[in-house]
Structures are given as C-alpha cells and as structure tokens.
Design an enzyme around this catalytic site. Structure first.
Site, PDB file in Angstrom:
ATOM      1  CG  ASP A 273       7.206 -25.619  59.025  1.00 29.69           C
ATOM      2  OD1 ASP A 273       6.218 -25.134  58.435  1.00 29.69           O
ATOM      3  OD2 ASP A 273       7.508 -25.331  60.199  1.00 29.69           O
TER       4      ASP A 273
ATOM      5  CG  ASP B 267       6.258 -18.959  59.783  1.00 31.70           C
ATOM      6  OD1 ASP B 267       6.908 -17.907  59.901  1.00 31.70           O
ATOM      7  OD2 ASP B 267       5.452 -19.159  58.849  1.00 31.70           O
TER       8      ASP B 267
ATOM      9  CB  THR C 185       4.915 -22.939  54.544  1.00 31.55           C
ATOM     10  OG1 THR C 185       4.537 -21.909  55.471  1.00 31.55           O
ATOM     11  CG2 THR C 185       4.590 -22.464  53.127  1.00 31.55           C
ATOM     12  N   GLY C 186       2.313 -23.401  56.167  1.00 26.23           N
ATOM     13  CA  GLY C 186       0.950 -22.924  56.356  1.00 26.23           C
ATOM     14  C   GLY C 186       0.713 -21.586  55.684  1.00 26.23           C
TER      15      GLY C 186
ATOM     16  CE  LYS D 219       3.029 -27.497  56.646  1.00 23.90           C
ATOM     17  NZ  LYS D 219       4.161 -26.995  57.454  1.00 23.90           N
TER      18      LYS D 219
ATOM     19  CG  ASN E 253       1.346 -27.336  60.734  1.00 22.85           C
ATOM     20  OD1 ASN E 253       2.038 -27.378  61.744  1.00 22.85           O
ATOM     21  ND2 ASN E 253       1.499 -26.381  59.840  1.00 22.85           N
TER      22      ASN E 253
END
Length: 266
Positions: free
Chosen positions: A9, A11, A43-44, A193, A219
């Site tokens: 991931d 952030d 990642t988002g 994810k 997430n």
C-alpha cells in the site's frame, strides 16, 4: 519462505505522514527487488500518481490502482485488468452527493473528474495537491470515453459516517468502503485490492503463499487476507491488525523497511 510477489500500500504504509518515501525504505525495496521478488504498489491512488513512486524506486512491473479497480503496466501504461462500473447505476449516488454538498470525484483508470475545478474549496484543492493529482471538470457521465472504475467522496469523518450509513441502506450495487479517514469509495462489486492481487498473481504464475502484502487501512484487508503473509502497519486500526498475520512498525518508523528486512532479507 521466499516471497515472489510483494504488494505494498502507499499512503499510510509506504509513505510517512508527510507523503515522503524515505531513503532507507527505498533502498530496502530495491534490495528486495534485486533478490528476485516482484514489487507491486497496491493503492487507492490512480496510476498517474502512483507510477512515479515505482519510477523513483527504479521498478518496472505493475501498479494495482484505485483500490484494485485498475491494474496498469508501469512502462507501457497499458490497463491490463479493470473492473468497470455501471454508469447508469452511478447517477443516483452522484445526485445524492450533490444534494448533500459532499465533494466527490469520478475516476477512469487514468483520469479524475470533479464538478467544478475552479470552485473547489481550499482544503479540497490542497488534498489533491498532496496526492499529486489535479482533476478536470466532469462532463455528462454518459460522454466519458473510458470506463468509470471508482467514485470517491471526500469529507470530514463524521459526514462520511452518515453518508456510509445512508447509502448502505440502498440496494447494494457497488463495493462501498472507507479507504481512508476522509474518503469513501464506490467501486464495482468485485473490485478490491485482494481480487486484483489474486488476478495479478495468477497472471504471473504465483501462488498465494508466495505473496506478501503490507497495508494499513480497511481497504487493505482483502489483500492482507489473500496473501500468504499479510502485515499490518502499527498505525492501522485494530480491525486491520486483526486481519493480518503480523504487525510491523508505523509508517513514520519505516515499518515497510523493517518488515521486508525481517521476512525477505534475513
């Protein structure tokens, strides 16, 4: 165990709270990559503001972006897999956000749209700048020439708590999840994810037990539970730590470096 695919991931995990990648973590990732492991950012963020971190580290391969909704080749920028949303089903949610004055953006794999770029509040513009992304104005959604993969609402946590509760009562058409304290995402019901990481692992001929994943928020749970070894950051909520096999130091203490050192380089 030699891990062949390592999902990170960004952030709250790879980056510290100043949105910085430390030299120590960067060097450790490079060493793990040289040992033969494939690194993928999961990642988002979209590809446009996640691929630069792969380039900064000196990596090729893939980024799993938009919380699993689109997987993109770092070099060719080809979308190798995506979960497209039903644009007709999106419209009631957009109407709801507008009526309740909740800021939102609409994302295709490579572009981000908002209602009024020029009219964005200072704190909203600052958020996009922190994430190295400036959106453009949203046309009528039926005129977009690429599939929509994610819609994100941005507001204060208590506002998003209410939004989540209210739209949670609607007929479930999308995967609705909190991707951060200030973010609520809508995606295709199969987009996550974990599913994207599973799809990539199969594409690369890698078994789940050969996958290591590190994350810090709700997430990330699906990828932590898919991976043979799921590691939560110390700055994770308790539910995320409970879903993981191990917990490493926080993102402000080079937790990714410490985890990779322990499980990939020792």
């Amino acid at each position: 165990m030699k891990y062949k695919l390592i999902a990170l991931d960004v952030d709250g995990t790879l980056l510290n709270d100043n949105h910085e990648l430390t030299d120590q973590t960067k060097q450790t990732i490079q060493e793990v990559s040289r040992s033969g492991a494939e690194i993928v950012l999961c990642t988002g963020r979209g590809p446009q503001n996640s691929i630069p971190f792969m380039e900064q580290i000196g990596l090729k391969g893939y980024v799993i972006s938009h919380n699993g909704a689109a997987t993109v080749d770092v070099v060719s920028k080809e979308v190798v897999h995506q979960f497209a949303m039903d644009t007709k089903a999106i419209r009631p949610y957009i109407d709801y956000f507008r009526e309740n004055k909740v800021h939102f953006d609409v994302n295709t794999a490579f572009q981000m749209y908002v209602d009024n770029v020029e009219g964005m509040a200072v704190e909203v513009r600052s958020m996009y700048e922190n994430f190295l992304m400036l959106p453009i104005n949203l046309p009528p959604i039926q005129e977009l020439d690429q599939p929509v993969v994610k819609v994100t609402a941005f507001s204060y946590p208590d506002v998003l708590d209410k939004v989540h509760e209210e739209i949670g009562k609607w007929t479930p058409e999308f995967n609705v999840l909190r991707s951060g304290e200030y973010f609520l995402d809508l995606m295709h019901p199969d987009a996550s994810k974990g599913n994207a990481l599973e799809h990539l692992a199969k594409r690369r001929g890698i078994q789940p037990e050969e996958v290591l994943a590190i994350g810090n928020y709700y997430n990330d749970i699906t990828m932590l539970t898919f991976a043979g070894l799921g590691i939560a950051m110390d700055n994770s909520p308790l539910e995320v730590k409970a879903a993981a096999n191990e917990v490493t130091a926080s993102n402000n203490e080079d937790g990714v470096h410490k985890a990779l050192l322990k499980y990939c380089l020792s």
